[in-house]
Design a protein around this motif. Sequence first.
Motif, PDB file in Angstrom:
ATOM      1  N   UNK B 298       0.830  -1.201   0.000  1.00 38.95           N
ATOM      2  CA  UNK B 298       0.000   0.000   0.000  1.00 38.95           C
ATOM      3  C   UNK B 298       0.867   1.255   0.000  1.00 38.95           C
ATOM      4  N   UNK B 299       0.618   2.105  -1.010  1.00 35.60           N
ATOM      5  CA  UNK B 299       1.353   3.367  -1.136  1.00 35.60           C
ATOM      6  C   UNK B 299       0.319   4.479  -1.315  1.00 35.60           C
ATOM      7  N   UNK B 300       0.447   5.542  -0.554  1.00 29.26           N
ATOM      8  CA  UNK B 300      -0.495   6.661  -0.625  1.00 29.26           C
ATOM      9  C   UNK B 300       0.321   7.934  -0.761  1.00 29.26           C
ATOM     10  N   UNK B 301      -0.122   8.864  -1.608  1.00 34.48           N
ATOM     11  CA  UNK B 301       0.669  10.097  -1.764  1.00 34.48           C
ATOM     12  C   UNK B 301       0.782  10.872  -0.444  1.00 34.48           C
ATOM     13  N   UNK B 302      -0.203  10.733   0.434  1.00 35.61           N
ATOM     14  CA  UNK B 302      -0.147  11.452   1.715  1.00 35.61           C
ATOM     15  C   UNK B 302      -0.850  10.595   2.766  1.00 35.61           C
ATOM     16  N   UNK B 303      -0.126   9.623   3.367  1.00 37.87           N
ATOM     17  CA  UNK B 303      -0.773   8.677   4.282  1.00 37.87           C
ATOM     18  C   UNK B 303      -1.553   9.356   5.409  1.00 37.87           C
TER      19      UNK B 303
END
Lengths: 338, 338, 338, 338
Positions: B298-303
């Motif tokens: 899981x990768x999010x631009x702004x966790x």
Amino acid sequence: MLILMKADAPPDQVNAVMEKVREHGFRPLELPGQERTAIGVLGSNPIQLRDLVLSLPGVADAVPVSKPFKLVSREFHPQSSVVTVRDRSFGPPHFQVIAGPCSVESEAQLMAAAEAVKAAGATLLRGGAFKPRTSPYSFRGLGEAGLELLAKARDALGLPIVTEVLTTEEVPLVAGYADLLQVGARNCQNFGLLEAVGRTRKPILLKRGMSNTIEEWLLSAEYIVGQGNDDVILCERGIRTFEGFTRNTLDLGAVPVVKELSHLPVIVDPSHGSGHWWMVPPLARAAAAVGADGLLIEVHPAPDEALSDGAQSLNPVKFQHLMRELAPLLDTLGIRLG
Amino acid sequence: MLILMKADAPPDQVNAVMEKVREHGFRPLELPGQERTAIGVLGSNPIQLRDLVLSLPGVADAVPVSKPFKLVSREFHPQSSVVTVRDRSFGPPHFQVIAGPCSVESEAQLMAAAEAVKAAGATLLRGGAFKPRTSPYSFRGLGEAGLELLAKARDALGLPIVTEVLTTEEVPLVAGYADLLQVGARNCQNFGLLEAVGRTRKPILLKRGMSNTIEEWLLSAEYIVGQGNDDVILCERGIRTFEGFTRNTLDLGAVPVVKELSHLPVIVDPSHGSGHWWMVPPLARAAAAVGADGLLIEVHPAPDEALSDGAQSLNPVKFQHLMRELAPLLDTLGIRLG
Amino acid sequence: MLILMKADAPPDQVNAVMEKVREHGFRPLELPGQERTAIGVLGSNPIQLRDLVLSLPGVADAVPVSKPFKLVSREFHPQSSVVTVRDRSFGPPHFQVIAGPCSVESEAQLMAAAEAVKAAGATLLRGGAFKPRTSPYSFRGLGEAGLELLAKARDALGLPIVTEVLTTEEVPLVAGYADLLQVGARNCQNFGLLEAVGRTRKPILLKRGMSNTIEEWLLSAEYIVGQGNDDVILCERGIRTFEGFTRNTLDLGAVPVVKELSHLPVIVDPSHGSGHWWMVPPLARAAAAVGADGLLIEVHPAPDEALSDGAQSLNPVKFQHLMRELAPLLDTLGIRLG
Amino acid sequence: MLILMKADAPPDQVNAVMEKVREHGFRPLELPGQERTAIGVLGSNPIQLRDLVLSLPGVADAVPVSKPFKLVSREFHPQSSVVTVRDRSFGPPHFQVIAGPCSVESEAQLMAAAEAVKAAGATLLRGGAFKPRTSPYSFRGLGEAGLELLAKARDALGLPIVTEVLTTEEVPLVAGYADLLQVGARNCQNFGLLEAVGRTRKPILLKRGMSNTIEEWLLSAEYIVGQGNDDVILCERGIRTFEGFTRNTLDLGAVPVVKELSHLPVIVDPSHGSGHWWMVPPLARAAAAVGADGLLIEVHPAPDEALSDGAQSLNPVKFQHLMRELAPLLDTLGIRLG
């Protein structure tokens, strides 16, 4: 929710967390401590911020301080609910015994089982028409033909019928026959199915998932009630543990916990909870004594011919014996069968 | 299957069991022992008799002696399978990295994530449009709008897309968009869904249920392959144990076990397997070293703005760092990214 | 600690709790909330009040907000410790491989094993002289004669020796021979033994109990360090779960967690963590990749003649093969063997 | 034991296994099957060969077919044992209630507790003088002074006393005071301690380890009986599972299983089995109903002042209430208190 900062978190990290909490419409309350700063979060349902907060620099943990369920919670609904299935009531001081075969196999088998359990004192009839099976090579039920046989048995004997529904598409079909619609352990977190049965006006029997915490199980009940269907009966059927002698570990302690946390009725399934027919009578007695509102028991006219779960099914003679044992026990406990 | 009689079982009980075995078309073989008699059962799939036999008098236990799965078994299909998703291959010597946000939240968020993971070297894009959530009060995804955004990202960047399907009804819709159709951990034993995805011609990513044994997981794969869809990729994502520090306990030992028992490829999800973003890089390295065929991350631009799973999501910088660490490791292990 | 009052707790119950907190020398901080009142407890080690507070009327729960261990905590000792066993260092950037038979069976067997593991590159020698066995009918070790053989092997080959101590009485005897004293999984919460080994000046190898949380395991280390012995090396060896294919479930995620919470070195035992020799090489590689400071591996000159744990022991050829695989991996990871 | 060969094992591997079985003095019996060959192993205690056999080429698995315990087994000792502690009998049709504080804290506290439990009908007195505690910073008991207070209470009130022993060295001291010597859950597999208490002539109360299977627990009992001490009473006190609401999951199903497998009496500890005082009465009733031979219950004169386990202790009024509830229940069940 309480946010715990790391011991070495500098003030600007603390401030950044408090600002983030405010941005989302909650009120942060700074709690300086000897070792670390904590931040209380005030407002409705702050737990939704947990993941977000945990990804901020300087945060060590975020601890929930209230229960995540509302509609099924006893805190906001102190009186025990009574759920009615035709003329049967689930909830104190009633005690219901649902009995019958794991699977409906034929008219002869179902009628023999139904007549036997009725004669012995069971108050509802169970039987599976759609069966969830671990292996694709196992018997998976008669489908709609099984539902028709159940309806026939109900009409003949006057026992309300309980049967399981496996998929959202089959909800209308199964709900058209069942008096009490069962959601099985493997579907306890099948949220689409929970909402689908929540949209029916049938009472729902919600089994605990084999690896679901009590809190998760109550949240699954919240899914159903959230669709406008208040008539949920919970069923403890054993959880998965390291112990391999029994099929599952029956968590009888879950009964008083559910009674403390929720207003919903809860029954116990000692057949799946043990996997051995000879364990069913002692566990059934224990379930009554621990405060359950009823039992779900597998009875087959000839367990050694059963197409599923024969090892955990009582035959009619043993079931009758169990019902005779239960009667004085229920009296002593001040509970009423039926 | 081997049937164990009780130590004190008289000959007529032994004979009755042997007769019952014969009645069902199997061949019983009596094995006299010092303490007890055992009966071997010869023939195809004798385990179907287990429940039935256990309910007979004098029987102590019935022990399976062969694996209950066939189609996914390495014993009957010794060569490792390679499953192709568009131009990507899962199975030795390939290694795929599927990355992207837990949930698709908006076009801006998805495109930012997709561009970042592509730039860092990810080979497929993940993103949830239909989200299973423990609480009915959590964000549950954008639905079809999310699928459209995923398709747009694929068209723009050329990464095959992976997304989850929750119900049988939604299978045609989700399969219309996805390149790799995910069945989530909570649905690992949702047998209707398994058969529905088995009837599509899309490759399937089957996550292990949080309380499923490896054998049960492989039987669930058998459900899919049994419908004619051979393209199953398994995904270990952690099991439920007593340890509460991590969200789940990642069972990396399951990877060599799956490789021993089955010919299917298996990947690892260190994000759900830990619940903490800072555990993802070491567990991702370990997954490569243990022999997995890929990763789901899981990768999010702004966790800290994520609507779900922020605590376990990497930001683009950390993901890039992980991919740089992985490259020489894969070289050393003789595995090829992509 | 944060005390959560019930939603309906009247002010006098809140006051009584605050008074009780003050009586015990702590400072209570009232935190009014929308649904309920919470009370923060400030001061040193407030968790000791937890049980007491939980028995007061109106209290719903009491949540710890700091870790219960101090001496082994990284929060108060940020730099990683290096523990020295003769000339071997455990802790970054060192990597040690301890290998040898489960039990010392004879001089010939031990010397054959010791020479083989040394030749392959192992840096310490393991061997059991006192063996904990589930059944009283299993082989339980040679006792002191086994210790003498270990000492002889050390003298001949120059490898420091690791062996287990089972009871407080035997601590002086075993500590007289061992270079690294092992406390086994079944004794992880044998507090008398922990203190007894804490009073020696020998380095201790503390295995995680099969059902101990990481927090409990670190508290057990705290027992040892609390006696003045700082030289504790932790060993993850698998936990007990519902999965029965493997002997235990190796929790490789525990390695980064220990590294986050504690400054102590941690190694991994893939032999007990799996129970199958063919799983040892992939899990050993994964342990290195996840950041462990070393390995503990069972090697027997002839596993099919072993008196214990033959199924999980490597033979010399397979161990040599593993060591050859590990070398380039350690290089890539920037770790140094020895 | 049944050895299962791999499907593709050639005849020379089968022969090598049969030869190895013969070498160790057992008789192999070849069982050709459709998919694979199996080899039955005849002789006494063949399970000792398991590890050895598993390391041979071509072997897929080796399955035990008899129970590993003998002395405690009902199969070889069909009649239920009755264990006598002074004038109290454990075993059908007797039912004993052991009650008292977790820890002996002072003479006043112990005497208040002892008088209260005696007045309410308890038949033995419990109290801890040596306490195993997860954290080294918790209260760990008064030691020998606590034993003296227990003896004083016994002399004053005539209740036999039950107390725990933690280490082999303390066995003579504690056995000198106790009427029933308790081995706690954390020591269920402390084999040195099991043998040490087995060499005393005192009855032993053996608690199930929090992660021990029923079979392992019975093997631990076998260690004690193997030393010549037949007087073992088992105590189910909850096992460790994923459920975190309760301290442990009380496995009441273990009671009928123990009754099936063994002739030893078994009691239940609902205090540790739940961790919440309000769960103790329903679980105590359930324990009686499931067939236990008694209860072990924590009672403190003032739980909110307790130095340990206050949250799970009943006060005297609640204990009296429980005993009044139990009386008619025991009558109905045909069990006799005392």
